[in-house]
Every structure is written in C-alpha cells, then in structure tokens.
Design a protein around this motif. Structure first.
Motif, short mmCIF file in Angstrom:
data_model
loop_
_atom_site.label_atom_id
_atom_site.label_comp_id
_atom_site.label_asym_id
_atom_site.label_seq_id
_atom_site.Cartn_x
_atom_site.Cartn_y
_atom_site.Cartn_z
N CYS A 114 0.99 1.89 6.88
CA CYS A 114 1.12 3.17 7.10
C CYS A 114 -0.40 3.67 7.45
O CYS A 114 -0.24 4.54 8.50
CB CYS A 114 1.11 3.91 5.60
N GLY A 115 -1.40 3.03 7.19
CA GLY A 115 -2.81 3.31 8.00
C GLY A 115 -3.46 4.44 7.50
O GLY A 115 -2.53 5.40 6.76
N SER A 116 -4.65 5.00 7.77
CA SER A 116 -5.25 5.92 7.52
C SER A 116 -4.69 7.13 7.89
O SER A 116 -4.74 8.26 7.55
CB SER A 116 -6.75 5.84 7.62
N GLY A 117 -3.97 6.97 9.01
CA GLY A 117 -3.15 8.32 9.59
C GLY A 117 -1.84 8.49 9.44
O GLY A 117 -1.08 8.79 10.28
N TYR A 118 -1.60 7.99 8.05
CA TYR A 118 -0.06 8.17 7.88
C TYR A 118 0.53 9.51 7.91
O TYR A 118 1.60 9.63 7.99
CB TYR A 118 -0.01 7.40 6.38
N TYR A 119 -0.18 10.54 7.94
CA TYR A 119 0.38 11.68 7.81
C TYR A 119 0.44 12.37 9.26
O TYR A 119 0.88 13.29 9.61
CB TYR A 119 -0.91 12.56 7.35
N SER A 131 1.03 -1.11 -0.04
CA SER A 131 0.08 -0.01 0.08
C SER A 131 0.67 1.37 -0.03
O SER A 131 1.82 1.31 0.57
CB SER A 131 -1.06 0.00 1.17
N ASN A 182 0.39 5.78 0.19
CA ASN A 182 -0.73 6.81 0.38
C ASN A 182 0.03 8.35 -0.31
O ASN A 182 1.37 8.26 -0.15
CB ASN A 182 -0.62 6.89 1.91
#
Length: 126
Positions: free
Chosen positions: A103-108, A57, A59
C-alpha cells in the motif's frame, strides 16, 4: 479480461453495518495490494483503506479508523471491507482497486492503482 467486481452495498440506517466484497476475474489478487476508495456526489474521491498482498500492513483514513476493517481471503480471491457504526457521511459509491504488493504511505493516491472495479453504492439514511 482483468476485472474487479464489488458487491455488498445497499441502504442501511445510521449505526448499522455492511460488508463490501471485492473479487477479481481474470487474475489472482495474491500479489496485489487492494485499496478501497469512495466518492460522494460533488466530492473528490477519497482513499478509505488499503491492505497489502502479504496482509502485513493495513491503512485507514482518519474518517473511518476504528469503524471499518479491511481483510482478505486469498483462497477466495476476495478482499472485504467491514463497515460498522455507519454514518450518513459514509454515503458514497465505493470502489476497490489493485496495485502491486504494498500500500505504502501514498495508499490513498488513486493514480498508483492499476485495476479498478465499477463501484457499489452505499447509502446511510434513516
């Protein structure tokens, strides 16, 4: 000592390209997701991109989607950020950071990363 080291920054004209590299020292990147962040003067740090440890994945921030490409070569213990069609607003210090596996949805979210590099300056100007 566990370190991340960025390289490849520099001065480029609008529309040009650069490839940033993030290499590790003291540990292998195989089990880590790697994120790229940037911070421009007077602005908050922005999560740019992330790639999972398995490469399954990736992002991208909306601001770079379609122009930047993240990749990794685990044999070389290096992650790359290919930046094309650069704009003046891409000017910033770019950092890479490592966190476990995904990474996940909170990669930022920078707080979720364990290791950080010192940054490399990217300047887009004519």
């Amino acid at each position: 000592q566990l370190q991340l080291v960025e390289s490849g920054g520099g001065l480029v004209q609008p529309g040009g390209s650069l490839r940033l590299s993030c290499a590790s020292s003291g540990f292998t990147l195989d089990y880590y997701a790697i994120g790229w962040f940037r911070q421009a003067p007077g602005k908050e740090r922005e999560g740019v991109s992330c790639i999972s440890s398995s490469v399954s994945s990736t992002n991208y921030a909306d601001s770079v989607n379609g122009r930047f490409t993240i990749s990794r070569d685990n044999a070389k213990n290096t992650v790359y950020l290919q930046m094309n069609s650069l704009k003046p607003e891409d000017t910033a210090i770019y950092y890479c950071a490592a966190k476990p596996r995904v990474c996940g949805s909170g990669y930022y979210a920078g707080l979720t990363y364990h290791y950080w590099g010192q940054g490399t300056q990217v300047t887009v100007s004519s």
